[in-house]
Design an enzyme around this catalytic site. Sequence first.
Site, short mmCIF file in Angstrom:
data_model
loop_
_atom_site.label_atom_id
_atom_site.label_comp_id
_atom_site.label_asym_id
_atom_site.label_seq_id
_atom_site.Cartn_x
_atom_site.Cartn_y
_atom_site.Cartn_z
N ASN A 256 -3.84 12.99 -6.37
CA ASN A 256 -2.56 12.68 -5.73
C ASN A 256 -1.53 12.31 -6.80
O ASN A 256 -1.85 12.29 -7.99
CB ASN A 256 -2.74 11.57 -4.69
N ASP B 193 -9.29 9.46 -0.21
CA ASP B 193 -10.08 9.03 0.96
C ASP B 193 -11.34 9.88 1.13
O ASP B 193 -12.34 9.41 1.64
CB ASP B 193 -9.22 9.10 2.22
N LYS C 250 -17.56 27.51 -11.54
CA LYS C 250 -16.26 27.83 -10.94
C LYS C 250 -16.46 28.74 -9.73
O LYS C 250 -17.15 29.76 -9.83
CB LYS C 250 -15.38 28.52 -11.99
N PRO D 112 -16.19 5.69 -0.41
CA PRO D 112 -16.29 4.26 -0.07
C PRO D 112 -14.91 3.61 -0.20
O PRO D 112 -14.11 4.03 -1.03
CB PRO D 112 -17.25 3.70 -1.13
N ASP D 113 -14.66 2.62 0.63
CA ASP D 113 -13.41 1.86 0.52
C ASP D 113 -13.68 0.71 -0.46
O ASP D 113 -14.33 -0.28 -0.12
CB ASP D 113 -12.97 1.34 1.89
N ILE D 114 -13.16 0.87 -1.67
CA ILE D 114 -13.47 -0.08 -2.76
C ILE D 114 -12.96 -1.48 -2.41
O ILE D 114 -13.69 -2.47 -2.51
CB ILE D 114 -12.84 0.41 -4.09
N PHE E 108 -3.02 -3.10 -1.75
CA PHE E 108 -1.74 -2.42 -1.65
C PHE E 108 -1.82 -1.46 -0.47
O PHE E 108 -2.89 -0.97 -0.13
CB PHE E 108 -1.45 -1.63 -2.94
N LYS F 155 -3.57 -3.16 8.05
CA LYS F 155 -4.46 -2.89 6.91
C LYS F 155 -5.01 -4.19 6.33
O LYS F 155 -6.17 -4.28 5.94
CB LYS F 155 -3.66 -2.12 5.86
N LYS G 181 -8.97 -4.72 6.16
CA LYS G 181 -9.65 -4.79 4.85
C LYS G 181 -10.06 -6.21 4.48
O LYS G 181 -10.64 -6.43 3.43
CB LYS G 181 -8.75 -4.19 3.77
N1 CTP Z 1 -8.41 1.50 -1.31
C1 CTP Z 1 -9.62 1.43 -1.94
N2 CTP Z 1 -10.57 2.39 -1.74
C2 CTP Z 1 -10.34 3.42 -0.93
C3 CTP Z 1 -9.09 3.51 -0.25
C4 CTP Z 1 -8.14 2.54 -0.47
O1 CTP Z 1 -9.85 0.47 -2.71
N3 CTP Z 1 -11.25 4.33 -0.74
C5 CTP Z 1 -7.45 0.42 -1.50
C6 CTP Z 1 -6.20 0.81 -2.26
O2 CTP Z 1 -6.34 0.58 -3.63
C7 CTP Z 1 -5.17 -0.12 -1.64
C8 CTP Z 1 -5.64 -0.27 -0.22
O3 CTP Z 1 -7.01 0.03 -0.23
O4 CTP Z 1 -5.19 -1.40 -2.22
C9 CTP Z 1 -4.96 0.59 0.79
O5 CTP Z 1 -4.91 1.93 0.37
P1 CTP Z 1 -4.19 3.03 1.27
O6 CTP Z 1 -4.38 4.35 0.64
O7 CTP Z 1 -2.80 2.59 1.61
O8 CTP Z 1 -4.99 2.89 2.61
P2 CTP Z 1 -6.22 3.63 3.19
O9 CTP Z 1 -7.37 2.70 3.19
O10 CTP Z 1 -6.43 4.92 2.51
O11 CTP Z 1 -5.76 3.80 4.69
P3 CTP Z 1 -4.88 4.95 5.40
O12 CTP Z 1 -5.25 6.22 4.74
O13 CTP Z 1 -5.31 4.83 6.80
O14 CTP Z 1 -3.44 4.56 5.21
#
Ligand code: CTP
Length: 413
Positions: free
Chosen positions: A219, A288, A298, A316-318, A338, A352, A356
Amino acid sequence: MTANDLAGELSGRHIVLGLTGGAAAFKAAEFCRLLTRAGAAVQVVMTEAGCQFMTPVTMQALSGRPVYTSQWDARADNSMAHINLSREADAIIVAPASADFIAQLAQGRASELLPLLCLARPAERVPLLLAPAMNREMWAHPATQRNVEQVREDGATVLGVAHGEQACGESGEGRMLEATELLQELVAFFTPKALLGQRVLITAGPTFEAIDPVRGITNHSSGKMGFAIAQAAQEAGADVTLVAGPVHLPTPRGVNRVDVVSALDMHEVAAQLAQNAHIFIATAAVADWRPASASGHKIKKDGSGTAPQLAFVENPDILSDIAHSARAQSGELYCVGFAAESEDLIANAQAKRARKNVPLLVGNLGPATFGRDDNTLVLVDDEGVVELPRASKRRLAQQLVGEIARRVSGSTA
Ligand code: CTP
């Protein structure tokens, strides 16, 4: 960070810049220019040896003030240049500081104006910083190391030296720091140590999820906000580790950096480091999803005109994982998230924050901030919503560090 990012950060400060004899004196000319651009009033004082390397005329032109070189300068009405100059300074920085100059300081000698005013300064009010510059053998010599230790004990701040090619043709330790680094050191020196003793962990930048060895999903996150926060936290006295996705940004001065590529890598490294941190700030724009399986080779067009079907799995959501850990739940680890949103910033940020499990959630409008040098932030916590109006990411980072420090010290008080 460049010197431009620090514009105005020394405004109202009065700095005495001392030059002693050394080939690195040319860097002092640039440093002087950066100091004035940062808003400082600069009074240059040169030793006799310093004048062999750089002329007072150059330094006068750059500082906008006549240079002092002699204790017997008739401009001082009371003929006490050493007293006048050291009383009006917020700091004295000697760059370059030669081996001989450091030896003189260690002995408390006052053979000419610059060492004299260092000796005469009210030490509790006027800090003295030294930027050593000398040949590697001179730097490594036990006499120099002894003297450096002594002047440190006597209250001076001795900045580090760089490693590399020297004017004499040799290579090693002893080069003076670059002008921008000296400026950063001085700005950091003046920053209140609101996070002293805190270990801060920060994730920053995008992640890159491989599809095959040459393609992937990523991104537009530049990492600038996370890097700026790392720098500001370091200046505030924290021990900072930055876990960075693929970005083209220099490592902030004094910050430990671990480079990672994918969300899985970032998760593993951050989870490990979080076990030892006091504050975790998740600024990374983590992907995500990742391809369910990355191809080892390739992926080729097969000539049929149909695109390959990619399957994805969630990463995983860190932040959420770390914020739900036992250390975070018990308050030993303070987590800051953030939220990059494209609309309904406050409502999304509040949701959020709850989801979280983070005490502080910082919202910003994603598309409006990616890659830019400025931003607007909204802080959401249990006290309510606070907006930090549009400013440079550097300024916002400093404000955010202040806000975090206030909350962390409040929770442990
Ligand atoms: N984050 C993370 N790990 C992930 C996704 C997000 O640690 N896999 C953390 C980001 O660093 C940020 C926060 O979660 O501090 C929110 O990230 P954001 O991209 O805004 O949210 P998402 O969890 O991706 O939710 P959504 O896509 O529903 O907006």
